[in-house]
Design an enzyme around this catalytic site. Structure first.
Site, PDB file in Angstrom:
ATOM      1  N   GLY A 192       3.334  13.892   6.519  1.00 55.73           N
ATOM      2  CA  GLY A 192       4.003  13.045   5.521  1.00 55.73           C
ATOM      3  C   GLY A 192       4.464  13.926   4.367  1.00 55.73           C
ATOM      4  O   GLY A 192       4.579  13.478   3.227  1.00 55.73           O
ATOM      5  N   GLY A 234       7.467  13.241   1.651  1.00 58.21           N
ATOM      6  CA  GLY A 234       7.463  12.024   0.840  1.00 58.21           C
ATOM      7  C   GLY A 234       7.144  12.264  -0.625  1.00 58.21           C
ATOM      8  O   GLY A 234       6.987  13.405  -1.079  1.00 58.21           O
ATOM      9  N   GLY A 266       3.775  13.662  -0.537  1.00 62.14           N
ATOM     10  CA  GLY A 266       3.718  14.853   0.314  1.00 62.14           C
ATOM     11  C   GLY A 266       4.341  16.092  -0.310  1.00 62.14           C
ATOM     12  O   GLY A 266       3.788  17.190  -0.174  1.00 62.14           O
ATOM     13  N   ASP A 273       6.663  15.871   8.923  1.00 63.87           N
ATOM     14  CA  ASP A 273       7.110  14.528   8.512  1.00 63.87           C
ATOM     15  C   ASP A 273       8.104  14.061   9.562  1.00 63.87           C
ATOM     16  O   ASP A 273       8.700  14.875  10.275  1.00 63.87           O
ATOM     17  CB  ASP A 273       7.800  14.609   7.140  1.00 63.87           C
ATOM     18  CG  ASP A 273       7.889  13.258   6.425  1.00 63.87           C
ATOM     19  OD1 ASP A 273       7.215  13.088   5.402  1.00 63.87           O
ATOM     20  OD2 ASP A 273       8.643  12.376   6.903  1.00 63.87           O
ATOM     21  N   ARG A 275       3.765   1.066  -1.550  1.00 61.43           N
ATOM     22  CA  ARG A 275       3.864  -0.322  -2.015  1.00 61.43           C
ATOM     23  C   ARG A 275       5.110  -0.593  -2.840  1.00 61.43           C
ATOM     24  O   ARG A 275       5.598   0.283  -3.536  1.00 61.43           O
ATOM     25  CB  ARG A 275       2.661  -0.633  -2.920  1.00 61.43           C
ATOM     26  CG  ARG A 275       1.416  -0.909  -2.182  1.00 61.43           C
ATOM     27  CD  ARG A 275       0.442  -1.630  -3.083  1.00 61.43           C
ATOM     28  NE  ARG A 275      -0.249  -0.753  -4.022  1.00 61.43           N
ATOM     29  CZ  ARG A 275      -0.975  -1.196  -5.034  1.00 61.43           C
ATOM     30  NH1 ARG A 275      -1.087  -2.506  -5.253  1.00 61.43           N
ATOM     31  NH2 ARG A 275      -1.602  -0.365  -5.827  1.00 61.43           N
ATOM     32  N   ASN A 321       1.519   0.962   8.373  1.00 62.22           N
ATOM     33  CA  ASN A 321       0.825   2.256   8.327  1.00 62.22           C
ATOM     34  C   ASN A 321      -0.293   2.432   9.353  1.00 62.22           C
ATOM     35  O   ASN A 321      -0.668   3.559   9.681  1.00 62.22           O
ATOM     36  CB  ASN A 321       0.276   2.485   6.916  1.00 62.22           C
ATOM     37  CG  ASN A 321       1.400   2.722   5.918  1.00 62.22           C
ATOM     38  OD1 ASN A 321       2.558   2.874   6.318  1.00 62.22           O
ATOM     39  ND2 ASN A 321       1.084   2.775   4.636  1.00 62.22           N
ATOM     40  N   ASN A 356      -2.431   4.427   2.753  1.00 64.81           N
ATOM     41  CA  ASN A 356      -3.041   3.121   2.474  1.00 64.81           C
ATOM     42  C   ASN A 356      -2.722   2.097   3.549  1.00 64.81           C
ATOM     43  O   ASN A 356      -1.688   2.205   4.203  1.00 64.81           O
ATOM     44  CB  ASN A 356      -2.545   2.623   1.108  1.00 64.81           C
ATOM     45  CG  ASN A 356      -3.402   3.170  -0.008  1.00 64.81           C
ATOM     46  OD1 ASN A 356      -4.629   3.103   0.059  1.00 64.81           O
ATOM     47  ND2 ASN A 356      -2.760   3.732  -1.019  1.00 64.81           N
ATOM     48  N   ASP A 387      -9.172   7.349  -7.901  1.00 70.02           N
ATOM     49  CA  ASP A 387      -9.962   6.367  -8.665  1.00 70.02           C
ATOM     50  C   ASP A 387     -10.864   7.077  -9.680  1.00 70.02           C
ATOM     51  O   ASP A 387     -11.045   6.608 -10.809  1.00 70.02           O
ATOM     52  CB  ASP A 387     -10.811   5.506  -7.711  1.00 70.02           C
ATOM     53  CG  ASP A 387      -9.946   4.764  -6.700  1.00 70.02           C
ATOM     54  OD1 ASP A 387      -8.842   4.348  -7.073  1.00 70.02           O
ATOM     55  OD2 ASP A 387     -10.370   4.635  -5.536  1.00 70.02           O
ATOM     56  N   HIS A 400     -11.153   1.709  -1.740  1.00 68.86           N
ATOM     57  CA  HIS A 400     -10.021   2.228  -2.521  1.00 68.86           C
ATOM     58  C   HIS A 400      -8.926   1.167  -2.611  1.00 68.86           C
ATOM     59  O   HIS A 400      -7.796   1.397  -2.226  1.00 68.86           O
ATOM     60  CB  HIS A 400      -9.511   3.523  -1.867  1.00 68.86           C
ATOM     61  CG  HIS A 400      -8.275   4.074  -2.507  1.00 68.86           C
ATOM     62  ND1 HIS A 400      -8.231   4.496  -3.812  1.00 68.86           N
ATOM     63  CD2 HIS A 400      -7.019   4.253  -2.025  1.00 68.86           C
ATOM     64  CE1 HIS A 400      -7.009   4.915  -4.098  1.00 68.86           C
ATOM     65  NE2 HIS A 400      -6.249   4.779  -3.039  1.00 68.86           N
ATOM     66  N   MET A 414      -1.460  11.009  -7.338  1.00 64.32           N
ATOM     67  CA  MET A 414      -2.104  11.002  -6.016  1.00 64.32           C
ATOM     68  C   MET A 414      -2.034  12.390  -5.389  1.00 64.32           C
ATOM     69  O   MET A 414      -3.001  12.845  -4.766  1.00 64.32           O
ATOM     70  CB  MET A 414      -1.421   9.962  -5.113  1.00 64.32           C
ATOM     71  CG  MET A 414      -2.103   9.750  -3.783  1.00 64.32           C
ATOM     72  SD  MET A 414      -3.806   9.160  -3.929  1.00 64.32           S
ATOM     73  CE  MET A 414      -4.704  10.524  -3.164  1.00 64.32           C
TER      74      MET A 414
HETATM   75  N1  APR Z   1       4.563  10.537  10.620  1.00 65.03           N
HETATM   76  C1  APR Z   1       4.795  11.400   9.609  1.00 65.03           C
HETATM   77  N2  APR Z   1       5.347  11.054   8.451  1.00 65.03           N
HETATM   78  C2  APR Z   1       5.715   9.778   8.294  1.00 65.03           C
HETATM   79  C3  APR Z   1       5.506   8.804   9.299  1.00 65.03           C
HETATM   80  C4  APR Z   1       4.907   9.238  10.504  1.00 65.03           C
HETATM   81  N3  APR Z   1       4.689   8.385  11.522  1.00 65.03           N
HETATM   82  N4  APR Z   1       5.960   7.620   8.835  1.00 65.03           N
HETATM   83  C5  APR Z   1       6.429   7.841   7.591  1.00 65.03           C
HETATM   84  N5  APR Z   1       6.299   9.149   7.282  1.00 65.03           N
HETATM   85  C6  APR Z   1       6.703   9.841   6.065  1.00 65.03           C
HETATM   86  C7  APR Z   1       8.025   9.370   5.491  1.00 65.03           C
HETATM   87  O1  APR Z   1       9.116   9.945   6.183  1.00 65.03           O
HETATM   88  C8  APR Z   1       7.916   9.853   4.052  1.00 65.03           C
HETATM   89  O2  APR Z   1       8.445  11.142   3.890  1.00 65.03           O
HETATM   90  O3  APR Z   1       5.741   9.613   5.042  1.00 65.03           O
HETATM   91  C9  APR Z   1       6.392   9.879   3.805  1.00 65.03           C
HETATM   92  C10 APR Z   1       5.936   8.837   2.820  1.00 65.03           C
HETATM   93  O4  APR Z   1       6.545   9.091   1.609  1.00 65.03           O
HETATM   94  P1  APR Z   1       6.974   7.940   0.603  1.00 65.03           P
HETATM   95  O5  APR Z   1       7.741   6.896   1.348  1.00 65.03           O
HETATM   96  O6  APR Z   1       7.617   8.579  -0.567  1.00 65.03           O
HETATM   97  O7  APR Z   1       5.563   7.291   0.210  1.00 65.03           O
HETATM   98  P2  APR Z   1       4.416   7.889  -0.757  1.00 65.03           P
HETATM   99  O8  APR Z   1       4.589   7.333  -2.114  1.00 65.03           O
HETATM  100  O9  APR Z   1       4.341   9.356  -0.574  1.00 65.03           O
HETATM  101  O10 APR Z   1       3.112   7.181  -0.146  1.00 65.03           O
HETATM  102  C11 APR Z   1       2.670   7.446   1.157  1.00 65.03           C
HETATM  103  O11 APR Z   1       0.332   7.243   0.661  1.00 65.03           O
HETATM  104  O12 APR Z   1      -0.898   6.488  -1.201  1.00 65.03           O
HETATM  105  C12 APR Z   1      -0.335   6.164   0.029  1.00 65.03           C
HETATM  106  O13 APR Z   1       0.153   3.838  -0.297  1.00 65.03           O
HETATM  107  C13 APR Z   1       0.718   5.100  -0.090  1.00 65.03           C
HETATM  108  O14 APR Z   1       0.603   4.631   2.234  1.00 65.03           O
HETATM  109  C14 APR Z   1       1.378   5.246   1.234  1.00 65.03           C
HETATM  110  C15 APR Z   1       1.375   6.744   1.470  1.00 65.03           C
END
Ligand code: APR
Length: 322
Positions: free
Chosen positions: A10, A13, A16, A36, A89, A102, A127, A158, A185, A236
């Site tokens: 990830g 993101g 990430g 990712d 979220r 997720n 999450n 937290d 959490h 985070m």
């Molecule tokens: N495998 C790898 N990466 C993935 C997958 C997957 N199957 N599905 C989604 N992603 C990637 C997305 O492409 C994106 O780059 O995960 C990343 C998530 O980034 P954001 O959408 O910006 O979300 P973010 O705010 O980073 O939160 C990610 O962490 O704290 C938790 O609640 C939050 O569940 C959420 C996660």
């Protein structure tokens, strides 16, 4: 050993990218694999690779023609895997509302990890953490690869938030405050133990409820402030990097690394629970349990356990549905 191979799933993101940056800056990390589904992930890795620290960075993304091969390559023999993959979220959503999207992300990652790096230490940020950690453990169990000492839900944010809010309220440097946070959490499952803060702090009785609520709802505070643009990412990422750093310090043999984390444990009548754990060369060396808590905190804990049980069961059922 003081050189670790770390994979971020990830990595492209909101969490990430800054998380990968912080890991690139950590001298204990010598190889950093960024995975990712986003096709620009090799670009994120390329960008990071120009930073003048010694670690090598590689980027991997999901290629639908190759199935999960790139995920397996990214995970291959990793020492530590940090997982912020998944959907964040939007205003009005609880962390549990993310389950539908997720849960399967976490399941897939752990199916691959059970083959590619079964001995890694896993740090789950995705999450709802309360349910995602049980999913991960069930998947590893099915593959006969579960080592409960090595699977963590990262609840560090937290603690970080509780330290910050207490620091602000009491006029002390938050870096010097440590508030243990137990339970889960999400919302009421988050149980801050102000009575066990070090150094000892006195929270005025009329402020205790509001402070507790603020820690429990701090994520929602960010979701609202971002007005539709996701949830906490920078704090985070900081918390994930802090936890991964503590894991590596302990792997290296540094003594007395104690951090609260959401893990498989039998310290209460639920199977997964966040409490202070002593980290060591094999992951969890000792679970320090709940310890002494006051009447106010006992009541919070009772309320948390009901919800936590449901969250855990949801994860277990999902992982075993087929
Ligand atoms: N495998 C790898 N990466 C993935 C997958 C997957 N199957 N599905 C989604 N992603 C990637 C997305 O492409 C994106 O780059 O995960 C990343 C998530 O980034 P954001 O959408 O910006 O979300 P973010 O705010 O980073 O939160 C990610 O962490 O704290 C938790 O609640 C939050 O569940 C959420 C996660």
């Amino acid at each position: 050993q003081n050189n670790y191979k770390v994979t971020v799933c990830g990595a492209a993101g909101g969490i990430g990218q800054p998380l990968s940056l912080l890991l690139k800056l950590n001298p204990l990390v010598t190889e950093l694999n960024c995975y990712d589904i986003a096709p620009f992930t090799p670009g994120v890795a390329c960008d990071l690779s120009h930073i003048e620290t010694a670690s090598k960075v590689k980027g991997y993304f999901f290629d639908r023609f190759a199935g999960q091969e790139s995920l397996k390559d990214a995970l291959n023999s990793a020492d530590v895997v940090v997982i912020p993959a998944g959907v964040p979220r939007k205003p009005g959503m609880t962390r549990d509302d993310l389950f539908g999207s997720n849960a399967s992300v976490v399941k897939t990652i752990f199916e691959c990890a059970s083959v590619a790096c079964p001995d890694a230490i896993f740090c789950i940020i995705t999450n709802p953490v309360n349910s995602c950690v049980p999913i991960a453990c069930e998947v590893l169990k099915k593959a006969n690869k579960l080592n409960p000492r090595r699977v963590f839900g990262v609840s560090t944010l937290d603690i970080v938030r509780a330290n910050t809010f207490v620091g602000e309220m009491c006029g002390v440097n938050p870096k010097e405050v440590n508030v243990p946070v137990i339970g889960g959490h999400s919302g009421i499952t988050i149980v801050p133990l102000f009575s066990r803060a070090t150094p000892k702090v006195t929270i005025p009785a009329d402020k205790l409820d509001a402070l507790t609520k603020r820690v429990q709802e701090a994520g929602t505070e960010v979701v609202k402030a971002k007005a539709g643009h996701g949830s906490a990412t920078l704090s985070m990422a900081y918390s994930g990097a802090r936890f991964a750093n503590n894991v590596m310090r302990a792997l290296m043999g540094e003594p007395d690394v104690i951090e609260c984390a959401y893990v498989m444990a039998d310290v209460t009548d639920v199977d997964y629970f966040a409490s202070p754990v002593k980290l060591g060369k094999c992951g969890i060396e000792q679970n320090c349990g709940v310890g002494d808590i006051n009447e106010y905190e006992t009541k919070l804990l009772c309320d948390a356990l009901e919800q936590l049980k449901r969250d855990i069961q949801k994860g277990v059922d999902f992982a075993n549905q087929d």
